[in-house]
Design an enzyme around this catalytic site. Structure first.
Site, PDB file in Angstrom:
ATOM      1  N   GLU B  58     -28.199  51.758  -6.707  1.00  0.00           N
ATOM      2  CA  GLU B  58     -27.148  50.043  -6.335  1.00  0.00           C
ATOM      3  C   GLU B  58     -27.856  48.711  -7.560  1.00  0.00           C
ATOM      4  OE1 GLU B  58     -29.642  50.567  -1.784  1.00  0.00           O
ATOM      5  OE2 GLU B  58     -30.259  49.428  -2.503  1.00  0.00           O
ATOM      6  N   SER B 145     -26.347  62.847 -24.709  1.00  0.00           N
ATOM      7  CA  SER B 145     -25.144  62.927 -23.392  1.00  0.00           C
ATOM      8  C   SER B 145     -24.372  64.037 -24.171  1.00  0.00           C
ATOM      9  CB  SER B 145     -24.458  61.070 -23.616  1.00  0.00           C
ATOM     10  OG  SER B 145     -25.485  60.421 -24.261  1.00  0.00           O
ATOM     11  N   HIS B 281     -19.865  60.880 -10.282  1.00  0.00           N
ATOM     12  CA  HIS B 281     -20.312  61.616 -11.584  1.00  0.00           C
ATOM     13  C   HIS B 281     -21.695  60.978 -11.999  1.00  0.00           C
ATOM     14  CE1 HIS B 281     -21.085  62.902 -15.640  1.00  0.00           C
ATOM     15  NE2 HIS B 281     -20.578  62.006 -16.421  1.00  0.00           N
ATOM     16  N   SER B 282     -21.179  59.440 -11.744  1.00  0.00           N
ATOM     17  CA  SER B 282     -22.491  58.222 -12.515  1.00  0.00           C
ATOM     18  C   SER B 282     -21.856  56.584 -11.572  1.00  0.00           C
ATOM     19  CB  SER B 282     -22.626  58.265 -14.016  1.00  0.00           C
ATOM     20  OG  SER B 282     -20.848  57.654 -14.243  1.00  0.00           O
TER      21      SER B 282
END
Lengths: 392, 395
Positions: B58, B145, B281-282
């Site tokens: 959020e 990453s 996913h993100s």
């Protein structure tokens, strides 16, 4: 080396039948003749000359020397580290039996299979393994069989090892890849063609994090490799493979380190600065000998030794003195190390320069077998660029 | 001449302890060494991850953080497996292992410092959110990453741990663990790592979180073989496939994997923990672009580790709705409060731009640092140096 010419009793001359056409020079050549490693001033042909090196510690200078080649010097440095530091391990493809270039001869039998071992055929696997081991405090020497085959490991090098210290931030002094050395034979031999000839040092000089080192001789290799093993930063150690056997010189028997990130002035001069590293230094020396005789000039020769981060002050000081700069390297001229040196020199010495910075390097092509001697910078090209900057 | 056709082989079966109602039918399979308080702790840790995930995604939508990755559906995998590891074990992971950090001692402040890139982040604000740097506190390597690169690191770490533990003759030898997803297992580093681990007898546990997706790529487009577990066989590595929504199964499997990894001088083990990526996913992904709500719904409502463990706890009278409300309210309060104070914190000092590339600045870096400082002093209105600890003086 040319086979000696045979003379018939009648006095006419015939050439020997067994010429190696890929390793000989045209019969009338004056400049493009192969380096005589037995006579070059760049190697120490006497014990006295080797021990006079001011960078050596007293323990080494007061010791003895032995006459060894480059692979033996690398072997000595690794043996010393394995012997004195239980954290050192050595691995790669075929290192157990001694390695395809004999750099690891007798090391498995002396130090055991846990410390010197073969890995399966995977550069990305073995370099990733090295990163994990380094982070747990080991000092992994990862051997890549030929620099041409380092590319599968590129991600582990550029995205992982080079960035680990940076990622660890405030814990960086505890968790980093210092002590990790990736060694690889590099450069042209005359018959290596596309895939046994490459010199990828400029690729590792773009993403910071590694120290990229290339020794020019056995004495340099032993000291620089020992320094690499003690460095808090990971090192890529590129060994000019043609010099493994060809370069033989007196090397101190005692252990010693030579400074990383420091260039070395091999020969003082006042008219031109020539910057190079690895095998081309010998070519430069041959060109310098001819040019100083033919043009009556005085040329300064500098070995970068550490290609990145490089010793900018040493080169800039020299160019401020001479006003002319030539950079020589085997790898392609485009975006090569010479481009970085040239840009830096022109930025800091612009008003002092008597001529534009010259780059004598591989052409923008691949190293095709039949054409190697046209691609690798030869004495003629260095000699001609000396002439160019003198006459500019 | 008999070709071996993998399609004729039965798929590897999935180990499970709880059924869909949170009941352990075969009590002999239960985790006998786990006390009720520990299970409650697991539950709270899973709920923490769930609420942190909700609040932070959020927050990303509100522009308070640049990026976030949710681990919905995989809380049992993260907490259950981490609970079975030893305190000295070394872990490398991908980026969807928040629960591993939590189970191993990461505090709310540790999480928030990295997420918000404050001066307390040991990673000095360099990595994207959720790329935690927890080595010192939790034994988990700093996250990168790049996918799969962490897998051979665990192989190398395991080798080092084996050598060291043997040298000191310890009675508590350690393992290394690599977490990675079903997509990352397609990378060459997976292959290199497993093969090397097998040949060199490294005490390493390879834990694959098979959640069905690699961003939008379902596993049907990721591989043709029988999941990731079947690949272990090819390397000569023992393997087990586990229901990742069953936290007891995850815990037992990891415990046994660890025991085996340390047997006879060490060897690698592969665990494939099956689950479903309930989340996008993100925060940069809208997964309804490639899958339907109907597909996600059953996993969200029933077949998820938190719901299952809640049923088990309630049946044992260890949990109830009041405790549920209370803990959720408390966790939510704590997280919001920590988020607010993190937002007020300064960012790491500007020296972090150049620090830690090398042990010492190179000569070139030093002159670049001076150059940047010169520019910032010359055009002060153009830079927000005061947001960083120490301002421009710290550069």
């Amino acid at each position: 080396m040319l086979r000696p010419l045979l003379r018939c009793p009648s006095g006419s001359v015939t050439t020997s039948l067994l010429r190696r056409s890929y390793a000989s020079a045209p019969s009338k050549a004056r400049l493009n003749i192969p380096t005589d490693y037995g006579k070059t001033p760049l190697l120490h042909h006497t014990s006295k000359s080797a021990l006079a090196n001011q960078e050596l510690p007293e323990t080494a200078r007061n010791g003895t020397t032995s006459r060894i080649n480059l692979f033996q010097a690398v072997n000595q440095a690794m043996a010393h580290s394995l012997r004195t530091d239980p954290r050192t391990i050595l691995f790669g493809e075929d290192v157990a039996f001694g390695g395809v270039f004999r750099c690891s001869m007798n090391l498995q039998s002396e130090f055991g299979e846990d410390r010197v071992f073969n890995t399966p055929l995977s550069e990305q696997g073995l370099v990733g393994f090295a990163v994990g081991a380094a982070l747990e405090g080991l000092k992994p020497i990862a051997e890549i069989q030929f620099a041409d085959y380092v590319f599968p490991a590129f991600d582990q090098i550029v995205n992982e090892a080079a960035k680990i210290r940076y990622r660890y931030g405030s814990n960086a002094d505890q968790y980093n890849c210092g002590g990790m050395v990736i060694r690889m034979p590099t450069g042209a031999v005359g018959h290596g063609a596309l895939y046994h000839t490459q010199s990828p040092e400029s690729l590792f000089s773009h993403v910071p994090g590694f120290i990229v080192v290339e020794p020019r001789s056995p004495l340099q290799a032993k000291g620089l490799l020992l320094a690499a093993l003690e460095s808090p930063d990971p090192v890529i150690f590129m060994e000019p493979k043609i010099l493994y056997r060809a370069a033989v010189e007196h090397v101190p028997a005692e252990p010693y380190t030579l400074p990383l990130q420091k260039a070395e002035v091999l020969k003082d001069g006042k008219d031109i600065t020539i910057v190079s590293y690895g095998t081309p230094l010998y070519t430069c020396q041959n060109a310098i000998t001819a040019a100083e005789k033919d043009f009556g000039c005085s040329i300064e020769l500098i070995d970068l030794r550490t290609i990145f981060p490089w010793d900018r002050p040493a080169i800039l000081n020299s160019v401020r003195k001479t006003g002319r700069c030539i950079v020589v390297h085997e790898s392609m001229v485009n975006a090569g190390v010479g481009a970085e040196v040239a840009a830096t020199v022109q930025e800091h010495c612009f008003l002092r320069l008597e001529a534009p910075v010259q780059r004598v390097a591989g052409w923008t092509t691949h190293t095709g077998l039949a054409f190697e001697k046209y691609n690798i910078p030869d004495v003629v090209r260095v000699y001609d660029s000396i002439k160019t900057v003198l006459e500019y | 001449m008999e070709f071996l056709n993998p399609k004729t082989l039965p798929p590897i079966s999935t180990f499970q302890i709880m059924n869909n109602d949170g009941i352990i039918e075969d009590e002999s399979q239960a985790s006998l060494d786990v006390r009720d308080e520990q299970v409650i702790e697991w539950y709270k840790n899973m709920v923490f991850v769930q609420i942190l995930d909700t609040i932070m995604s959020e927050a990303q939508r509100q522009g308070r953080v640049s990026f976030y990755m949710v681990s919905a559906g995989e809380e049992g995998i993260m907490v259950g497996s981490a609970a079975a590891l030893g305190p000295g074990d070394i872990i490398t992971c991908q980026y969807r292992e928040t629960g591993v950090f939590k189970q191993r001692g990461f505090t709310l402040k540790d999480f928030m410092s990295q997420l918000m890139g404050t001066r307390y982040d040991p990673g000095k604000g360099r990595n994207m959110p959720v790329h935690y740097s927890g080595r010192l506190k939790t034994g988990v390597h700093a996250v990168a990453s790049t996918l799969g690169t962490q897998i051979p690191h665990a192989t190398g770490a395991a080798y080092a741990l084996k050598m060291e533990d043997r040298e000191i003759g310890t009675s508590s030898p350690r393992v290394a663990v690599a977490y990675f997803g079903d997509g990352a297992a397609s990378e060459g580093d997976f292959h290199g790592a497993l093969n090397l681990a097998a040949v060199r007898d490294c005490p390493v546990i390879f834990i694959c979180r098979n959640n069905g997706f690699a961003i939008s790529t379902p596993t049907s487009e990721q591989y043709r073989g029988d999941g990731i577990a079947s690949r272990a066989v090819g390397y000569g590595i023992e393997t087990l496939r586990v229901d990742g929504t069953d936290i007891f199964a995850v815990y037992q499997a990891t415990k046994e994997a660890r025991r085996r990894a340390l047997e006879d001088g060490g060897r690698p083990i592969l665990l494939e923990l099956m689950s479903y990526r309930i989340s996008h996913h993100s925060t940069s992904d809208d997964s309804f672009a490639y899958r339907s709500l109907d597909e996600v719904h059953p996993w969200k409502s029933r077949s998820n580790p938190i719901a299952l463990l809640k049923k088990w706890l309630e049946q044992k009278s260890l949990w109830n709705d009041d405790l549920e409300k209370e803990i959720r309210a408390q966790i939510r309060r704590d997280i919001l409060s920590e988020l607010k104070s993190a937002e007020k914190e300064k960012k790491p000092p500007l020296s972090s731009i150049f620090d830690d590339v090398y042990a010492e600045y190179s000569e070139e870096q030093e002159s670049q640092r001076q150059e940047l400082k010169r520019l910032m002093l010359k055009y002060p209105e153009e830079y927000d140096a005061e947001d960083y600890e120490g301002g421009i003086a710290a550069l």
